[in-house]
Design a protein around this motif. Structure first.
Motif, PDB file in Angstrom:
ATOM      1  N   GLN A 139      42.731  66.341  41.595  1.00  0.00           N
ATOM      2  CA  GLN A 139      44.096  65.796  41.585  1.00  0.00           C
ATOM      3  C   GLN A 139      44.163  64.467  42.334  1.00  0.00           C
ATOM      4  O   GLN A 139      45.246  63.893  42.501  1.00  0.00           O
ATOM      5  CB  GLN A 139      45.065  66.797  42.226  1.00  0.00           C
ATOM      6  CG  GLN A 139      44.959  68.208  41.689  1.00  0.00           C
ATOM      7  CD  GLN A 139      45.014  68.280  40.177  1.00  0.00           C
ATOM      8  OE1 GLN A 139      45.848  67.644  39.534  1.00  0.00           O
ATOM      9  NE2 GLN A 139      44.112  69.060  39.584  1.00  0.00           N
ATOM     10  N   GLY A 140      43.016  63.993  42.826  1.00  0.00           N
ATOM     11  CA  GLY A 140      42.970  62.728  43.544  1.00  0.00           C
ATOM     12  C   GLY A 140      43.502  62.805  44.962  1.00  0.00           C
ATOM     13  O   GLY A 140      43.931  61.787  45.519  1.00  0.00           O
ATOM     14  N   LYS A 141      43.456  64.000  45.557  1.00  0.00           N
ATOM     15  CA  LYS A 141      44.025  64.185  46.890  1.00  0.00           C
ATOM     16  C   LYS A 141      42.966  64.662  47.884  1.00  0.00           C
ATOM     17  O   LYS A 141      41.949  65.236  47.519  1.00  0.00           O
ATOM     18  CB  LYS A 141      45.170  65.206  46.835  1.00  0.00           C
ATOM     19  CG  LYS A 141      46.305  64.811  45.900  1.00  0.00           C
ATOM     20  CD  LYS A 141      47.003  63.523  46.338  1.00  0.00           C
ATOM     21  CE  LYS A 141      48.046  63.057  45.348  1.00  0.00           C
ATOM     22  NZ  LYS A 141      49.188  63.962  45.245  1.00  0.00           N
ATOM     23  N   ASP A 142      43.267  64.427  49.165  1.00  0.00           N
ATOM     24  CA  ASP A 142      42.410  64.911  50.242  1.00  0.00           C
ATOM     25  C   ASP A 142      42.596  66.401  50.430  1.00  0.00           C
ATOM     26  O   ASP A 142      43.643  66.972  50.087  1.00  0.00           O
ATOM     27  CB  ASP A 142      42.769  64.220  51.562  1.00  0.00           C
ATOM     28  CG  ASP A 142      42.250  62.800  51.642  1.00  0.00           C
ATOM     29  OD1 ASP A 142      41.170  62.523  51.098  1.00  0.00           O
ATOM     30  OD2 ASP A 142      42.925  61.966  52.265  1.00  0.00           O
ATOM     31  N   ILE A 143      41.592  67.033  51.044  1.00  0.00           N
ATOM     32  CA  ILE A 143      41.709  68.425  51.444  1.00  0.00           C
ATOM     33  C   ILE A 143      41.032  68.576  52.799  1.00  0.00           C
ATOM     34  O   ILE A 143      39.892  68.145  53.004  1.00  0.00           O
ATOM     35  CB  ILE A 143      41.128  69.388  50.383  1.00  0.00           C
ATOM     36  CG1 ILE A 143      41.249  70.840  50.865  1.00  0.00           C
ATOM     37  CG2 ILE A 143      39.720  69.024  49.993  1.00  0.00           C
ATOM     38  CD1 ILE A 143      40.979  71.879  49.777  1.00  0.00           C
ATOM     39  N   THR A 144      41.764  69.153  53.741  1.00  0.00           N
ATOM     40  CA  THR A 144      41.318  69.319  55.113  1.00  0.00           C
ATOM     41  C   THR A 144      41.555  70.771  55.536  1.00  0.00           C
ATOM     42  O   THR A 144      42.090  71.562  54.759  1.00  0.00           O
ATOM     43  CB  THR A 144      42.097  68.374  56.048  1.00  0.00           C
ATOM     44  OG1 THR A 144      43.498  68.710  55.986  1.00  0.00           O
ATOM     45  CG2 THR A 144      41.931  66.911  55.617  1.00  0.00           C
TER      46      THR A 144
END
Length: 371
Positions: free
Chosen positions: A235-240
């Motif tokens: 989705q083109g997003k970061d994940i932390t």
């Protein structure tokens, strides 16, 4: 490059002998919105931005519409917006069958007999239906343009070893692993372990001593994380994720989090020193271990636990109402930054007193030499 990584890379490119000339990056765990109006949210977010907070790890439930609304307000205030949503703990959800919950060494399900507290309703990470549920949840939220990233929490098993500072609260001595806190012994986990290793679990006490069995369950959590990473990245997003300190000094032993194997964009270890009966120097020790475990390749934001009522801390029996005093906050930030952290994350801004904010302002604008 995503905004979070752009901020982090500035610090990662600096050598150990180079002074940090910019403000310490600061995030905050915060929940809501409750009954707050858009105006109230906007005023709160602008205030946090002015005080030095750069982004939020925001817990607002599962409804994408909530994150769309709140994210828009956070972005207008100049804040990064990451959705803070528990992973393996999902409550007793009507959409999640009871058989998908984790089972302890006594054969008891976390669905109807959770460890420690009623909300410890952990799911089993070895069930594909659990992965599908979580993937659908996180993807639906990651798709929102107002969201910068997804932030995982409770991405682990229950505490097979509880932090020492919490033993008295729960009237326990957790000097070793006990079956009622040891997960997951469901039929699928045991069967899959036998297929993988040839070892059949027939004696629970013997199994608890098996390093292969520990590693198998650590790998289950790692596999879950890395599948979710792929989904969110698409989705083109970061994940932390919020993780336990370490990883190998605490996280692996306490909750099966071998998080140096996770493909996340950044890590937020919960360096809550009071839970471990330690001082602020321990925060630095944990940051050093974290950054070294990741070979300096991923950002680490040091999670700091704030004392909400400093004047009564000494009289407060519940360690979850302890935390950093105003006069300790600067040291905790310094220890974090000197030992490799990219920035810090507050738990929570709502616990910060006026005196905390004064010390925070001083600390985040200082220059630190990385050791």
């Amino acid at each position: 490059m995503y905004k979070l990584l752009a901020v982090c890379s500035l610090f990662l490119l600096m050598s150990c002998s180079t002074k940090q000339s910019t403000k310490v990056p600061c995030f905050a765990w915060i929940g809501g919105p409750g009954e707050a109006t858009d105006t109230e949210l906007s005023e709160n977010f602008k205030d946090l931005k002015e005080k030095g907070i750069d982004g939020l790890m925001y817990n607002g439930g599962h409804d994408p519409a909530v994150y769309q609304r709140v994210g828009k307000i956070a972005k207008a205030a100049g804040l990064e917006f990451h959705t803070w949503i528990p992973t393996m703990v999902q409550g007793r959800d009507k959409n999640i069958p009871a058989e998908l919950y984790a089972v302890n060494g006594n054969g008891e399900s976390a669905y109807d007999k959770p460890a420690f507290v009623d909300h410890y309703t952990f799911l089993c990470p070895n069930k594909d239906e659990v992965y599908q549920y979580l993937s659908n949840l996180y993807v639906s939220i990651a798709k929102l343009p107002e969201v910068d990233g997804v932030h995982l929490d409770y991405i682990r098993f229950p505490d097979v070893i509880l932090a020492k500072g919490l033993w008295e609260k729960y009237d326990l001595v957790m000097d070793k692993e006990y079956p009622e806190f040891d997960y997951c012994y469901c039929d699928k986990c045991k069967a899959d372990f036998k297929v993988k290793t040839g070892i059949e679990i027939t004696d629970q006490a013997e199994a608890r001593e098996s390093q292969e069995w520990k590693q198998f369950r650590q790998d289950l959590i790692t596999k879950m994380v890395n599948r979710l990473v792929e989904d969110v990245h698409r989705q083109g997003k970061d994940i932390t994720a919020a993780v336990f300190p370490g990883p190998h000094s605490h996280a692996v032993k306490m909750v099966r989090q071998e998080w140096d194997k996770w493909n996340l964009d950044a890590f937020l270890p919960m360096n809550y020193n009071d839970f471990y009966l330690e001082g602020t120097e321990w925060v630095g020790k944990m940051c050093k271990e974290s950054t070294h475990s990741l070979n300096g390749e991923k950002p680490v934001y040091s999670g700091l636990f704030i004392c909400p009522k400093p004047d009564s801390k000494a009289k407060e029996a519940d360690p979850e109402n302890h935390g950093l005093l105003p006069e300790e906050l600067g040291d905790a930030i310094r220890e974090s930054m000197e030992n490799g952290a990219t920035g810090i994350c507050l738990f929570t801004p709502g616990r910060m007193t006026d005196e905390h904010w004064v010390e925070f302002e001083k600390a985040i604008h200082k220059e630190y030499l990385k050791k």
